[in-house]
Design a protein around this motif. Structure first.
Motif, short mmCIF file in Angstrom:
data_model
loop_
_atom_site.label_atom_id
_atom_site.label_comp_id
_atom_site.label_asym_id
_atom_site.label_seq_id
_atom_site.Cartn_x
_atom_site.Cartn_y
_atom_site.Cartn_z
N PHE A 19 0.85 -1.19 0.00
CA PHE A 19 0.00 0.00 0.00
C PHE A 19 0.88 1.23 0.00
CE2 PHE A 19 -2.25 3.35 2.51
CZ PHE A 19 -3.22 3.65 1.56
N ARG A 20 0.59 2.16 -0.90
CA ARG A 20 1.30 3.43 -0.89
C ARG A 20 0.42 4.46 -0.19
NH1 ARG A 20 2.01 8.39 -3.88
NH2 ARG A 20 4.08 9.20 -3.40
N ALA A 21 0.89 4.92 0.97
CA ALA A 21 0.11 5.83 1.82
C ALA A 21 0.31 7.28 1.37
CB ALA A 21 0.50 5.65 3.28
N GLY A 22 -0.05 7.57 0.13
CA GLY A 22 0.17 8.91 -0.40
C GLY A 22 -0.68 9.98 0.22
N ASP A 23 -1.81 9.58 0.83
CA ASP A 23 -2.71 10.56 1.44
C ASP A 23 -2.58 10.61 2.96
OD1 ASP A 23 -3.78 11.28 -1.04
OD2 ASP A 23 -5.18 9.61 -1.00
N GLY A 24 -1.61 9.91 3.51
CA GLY A 24 -1.42 9.94 4.96
C GLY A 24 -2.46 9.11 5.68
N VAL A 25 -2.71 9.46 6.94
CA VAL A 25 -3.67 8.74 7.79
C VAL A 25 -4.94 9.58 7.90
CG1 VAL A 25 -4.09 7.82 10.10
CG2 VAL A 25 -1.82 7.61 9.06
N HIS A 26 -6.05 9.02 7.49
CA HIS A 26 -7.29 9.79 7.43
C HIS A 26 -7.71 10.31 8.80
CE1 HIS A 26 -10.77 11.09 5.13
NE2 HIS A 26 -11.57 10.64 6.09
N CYS B 257 5.62 4.85 2.55
CA CYS B 257 5.26 6.17 3.07
C CYS B 257 6.07 7.23 2.34
CB CYS B 257 5.53 6.25 4.57
SG CYS B 257 4.82 4.89 5.53
N ASN B 258 5.47 8.37 2.09
CA ASN B 258 6.20 9.42 1.38
C ASN B 258 6.82 10.45 2.31
OD1 ASN B 258 3.76 10.51 2.12
ND2 ASN B 258 3.10 11.05 0.05
N SER B 259 6.78 10.18 3.62
CA SER B 259 7.50 11.01 4.60
C SER B 259 7.61 10.25 5.91
CB SER B 259 6.78 12.35 4.83
OG SER B 259 5.54 12.14 5.47
N ARG B 260 8.56 10.65 6.72
CA ARG B 260 8.69 10.03 8.05
C ARG B 260 7.51 10.40 8.93
NH1 ARG B 260 13.24 7.39 8.65
NH2 ARG B 260 14.97 7.81 7.24
N MET B 261 6.95 11.57 8.71
CA MET B 261 5.75 11.96 9.45
C MET B 261 4.65 10.93 9.29
SD MET B 261 3.34 15.35 8.86
CE MET B 261 2.45 14.65 7.46
N VAL B 262 4.38 10.53 8.05
CA VAL B 262 3.34 9.55 7.77
C VAL B 262 3.72 8.19 8.34
CG1 VAL B 262 2.18 8.28 5.93
CG2 VAL B 262 2.45 10.76 5.76
N MET B 263 4.98 7.80 8.21
CA MET B 263 5.42 6.52 8.76
C MET B 263 5.18 6.46 10.27
SD MET B 263 9.21 4.75 8.79
CE MET B 263 9.80 5.86 10.08
N HIS B 264 5.55 7.51 10.98
CA HIS B 264 5.36 7.53 12.43
C HIS B 264 3.87 7.48 12.79
CE1 HIS B 264 9.56 7.92 12.96
NE2 HIS B 264 9.65 9.20 12.71
N GLY C 53 4.80 16.91 5.42
CA GLY C 53 5.94 15.99 5.38
C GLY C 53 7.21 16.62 4.84
N ALA C 54 7.08 17.62 3.96
CA ALA C 54 8.26 18.27 3.38
C ALA C 54 9.03 19.08 4.41
CB ALA C 54 7.85 19.16 2.21
N ALA C 55 8.42 19.35 5.57
CA ALA C 55 9.13 20.07 6.63
C ALA C 55 10.38 19.32 7.08
CB ALA C 55 8.20 20.31 7.82
N GLU C 56 10.44 18.03 6.78
CA GLU C 56 11.61 17.23 7.16
C GLU C 56 12.88 17.69 6.44
OE1 GLU C 56 10.38 13.14 6.53
OE2 GLU C 56 8.50 13.53 7.59
N PHE C 57 12.72 18.48 5.39
CA PHE C 57 13.88 18.96 4.64
C PHE C 57 14.21 20.42 4.93
CE2 PHE C 57 12.59 15.20 2.44
CZ PHE C 57 13.80 14.62 2.05
N VAL C 58 13.49 21.01 5.88
CA VAL C 58 13.72 22.41 6.23
C VAL C 58 14.66 22.51 7.41
CG1 VAL C 58 12.66 24.55 7.05
CG2 VAL C 58 11.50 23.16 5.32
#
Length: 377
Positions: A96-103, A149-156, A307-312
Motif C-alpha cells: 500500500f502506498r500511503a500517499g494521502d497519509g492517515v485519514h 510512506c512518502n515522509s517520516r511523518m506519515v510513517m510515524h 511531510g516536506a518540513a523534514e527537509f527544512v
C-alpha cells in the motif's frame, strides 16, 4: 515471471502517484522479472501495461470508493496476481502506498478549524466512517507486507496508530526532476513574469501553488503578508471558493499585492519569478510542490503538519510553524525578510536539500523494495 497489479481508481501517467511507480516498473519490465497490470476505473494509455477495468455504478463518494474496492479485489483474486500494490485503501493488498497519509489524523486536525456544527457534521458523515474503517482493516490485514510512506511523518503516524513493525514500512520520498526544476528558472523568468503580472522588479515575492485552498492554507498565507508592506503573494491554482479569498484579500487591504493566477499548465515560470515558497497547509503528507520549490532554490515556509518540513533547516533554507499558529507564520515571513542580504545563501541551501531527491533515486529505492518482496515470494 511475477505478475503485479497496480490499483488506482483514476490513473493518469502525469499524476504524482503514477510518476512514483512508473520508472521502477519500467526497470523491472526490462529485466523481464515482472508483468504489470493496472486495475482502474479510468485510465490513460500506458505502454506495456495491461489494464483491467473496475467501474461499478455508484452514487456518491462512499458508494464510489466501496464499489471500486469490491470490484478491484474481485479482479485481483480472480486473476491470481502474486503482488498487488494499491493506491486506494483496500484490505487484502500486499503493498500500500500511503500517499494521502492517515485519514484519522487529517480529521483530527480539521476539527481544530471548525465550530461545533462543523464538528458534528464531520462526526456523522458516513464517508469518513467508511474510510477510517477501511484504513484500519487494511493496515491490520495479514496479507499486507509493505507500506510505502512518502515522509517520516506519515510513517510515524501509521506505526503509532496501527502498530506496524519497522520491516513493514519504508519511506520513499517523492522525486523531482532536478534539471527541469532548477534555480536557472530565475534567470529565464523573473523579469518577464513580473512584467506580465505587474509585480515590481524589486518586490519580495512569496509563491503558493496548489488547489484545495482551505486545507492548504491560502487564508493563512494572505494573513501572513498583512503588515509586510512590500511583500507580494502569487497564488497559483484553482478553487471553487476563489471569490471568498479575493474578498478576504480586499478586506485585509492587500489586494494590490496579491495575484490569483488560476490553474496553470506550466508552473515553472512562477517558481522563477518568486523569492520564497509558502504552503501553510493543515495536513499534507508530502506535497510535490514543496520539493519543486526547493529544487528551484526557493526557501520554504510551511507547517509541522507537512511531510516536506523534514527537509527544512530553520533559518537556513526555510521556516516551520504549527499550521494554526498565525502569529508564528507572520513572524516567519518577517524573519525571511530580515535576512534579505542572505537570500542567495538561503537559495543555495534550499537547492542542496532537494538535490538527493531525484527521480532516479526514488525509482531505485522503490525497485529495491520490489526486489526484496519478489525474493521473499
Amino acid at each position: 515471471m511475477t505478475r503485479l497489479a497496480i490499483v488506482r481508481q483514476k490513473y493518469n501517467p502525469a499524476g504524482g502517484a503514477e510518476r512514483f511507480v512508473s520508472r521502477a516498473l519500467d526497470a523491472l519490465a526490462r529485466e523481464g522479472s515482472l508483468e504489470v497490470s493496472l486495475i482502474a476505473r479510468h485510465w490513460e494509455q500506458i505502454t506495456g501495461v495491461h489494464a483491467l477495468k473496475a467501474d461499478p455504478w455508484y452514487l456518491g463518494s462512499l458508494w464510489r470508493d466501496a464499489g471500486f474496492a469490491r470490484a478491484a479485489r474481485t479482479l485481483w483474486q480472480r486473476e491470481g496476481f502474486e503482488l498487488v500494490q494499491s493506491h486506494e485503501r483496500i484490505p487484502g493488498c500486499q503493498i500500500f502506498r500511503a500517499g494521502d497519509g492517515v485519514h484519522a489524523r487529517w480529521l483530527d486536525l480539521r476539527r481544530r478549524t471548525m465550530g461545533w456544527a462543523g464538528r458534528l457534521r464531520l462526526a456523522i458523515n458516513p464517508y469518513h466512517h467508511y474510510v477510517r474503517n477501511a484504513e484500519r482493516r487494511m493496515f491490520l490485514d495479514p496479507a499486507l507486507r509493505l507500506v510505502i510512506c512518502n515522509s517520516r511523518m506519515v510513517m510515524h503516524e501509521i506505526q503509532q496508530d496501527f502498530g506496524l513493525s519497522d520491516d513493514k514500512v519504508a519511506v520513499i520520498y517523492n522525486g523531482v526532476d532536478t534539471e527541469a526544476f532548477h534555480p536557472r528558472l530565475r534567470v529565464l523568468h523573473r523579469e518577464p513574469m513580473r512584467e506580465r503580472w505587474q509585480v515590481p522588479a524589486d518586490a519580495p515575492v512569496l509563491l503558493y501553488v496548489g488547489s484545495g485552498f482551505e486545507r492548504k492554507g491560502v487564508e493563512r498565507a494572505l494573513r501572513a503578508v498583512v503588515g509586510q508592506e512590500r511583500v507580494h503573494l502569487v497564488v497559483v491554482g484553482g478553487d471553487k471558493h476563489l471569490n471568498r479569498y479575493q474578498t478576504l484579500a480586499s478586506r485585509l487591504g492587500i489586494e494590490a499585492r496579491v495575484r490569483f493566477t488560476g490553474p496553470q499548465h506550466d508552473v515553472k515560470p512562477f517558481y522563477g519569478m518568486a523569492d520564497a515558497f509558502i504552503l501553510p497547509t493543515l495536513y499534507d503528507p508530502f506535497p510535490n510542490v514543496c520539493v519543486e520549490a526547493l529544487a528551484c532554490g526557493l526557501p520554504l515556509l510551511t507547517t509541522r503538519q507537512c511531510g516536506a518540513a523534514e527537509f527544512v533547516r530553520e533559518g537556513e533554507n526555510g521556516w516551520v510553524v504549527d499550521a494554526l499558529d498565525q502569529p508564528a507564520l507572520q513572524q516567519a515571513v518577517s524573519s525571511w525578510l530580515a535576512l534579505r542580504g542572505q537570500w542567495s545563501a538561503l537559495s543555495a541551501a534550499a537547492r542542496e536539500a532537494a538535490e538527493p531527491l531525484t527521480l532516479d533515486a526514488m525509482a531505485e529505492t522503490l525497485l529495491a523494495c520490489y526486489r526484496r518482496l519478489l525474493a521473499a515470494a
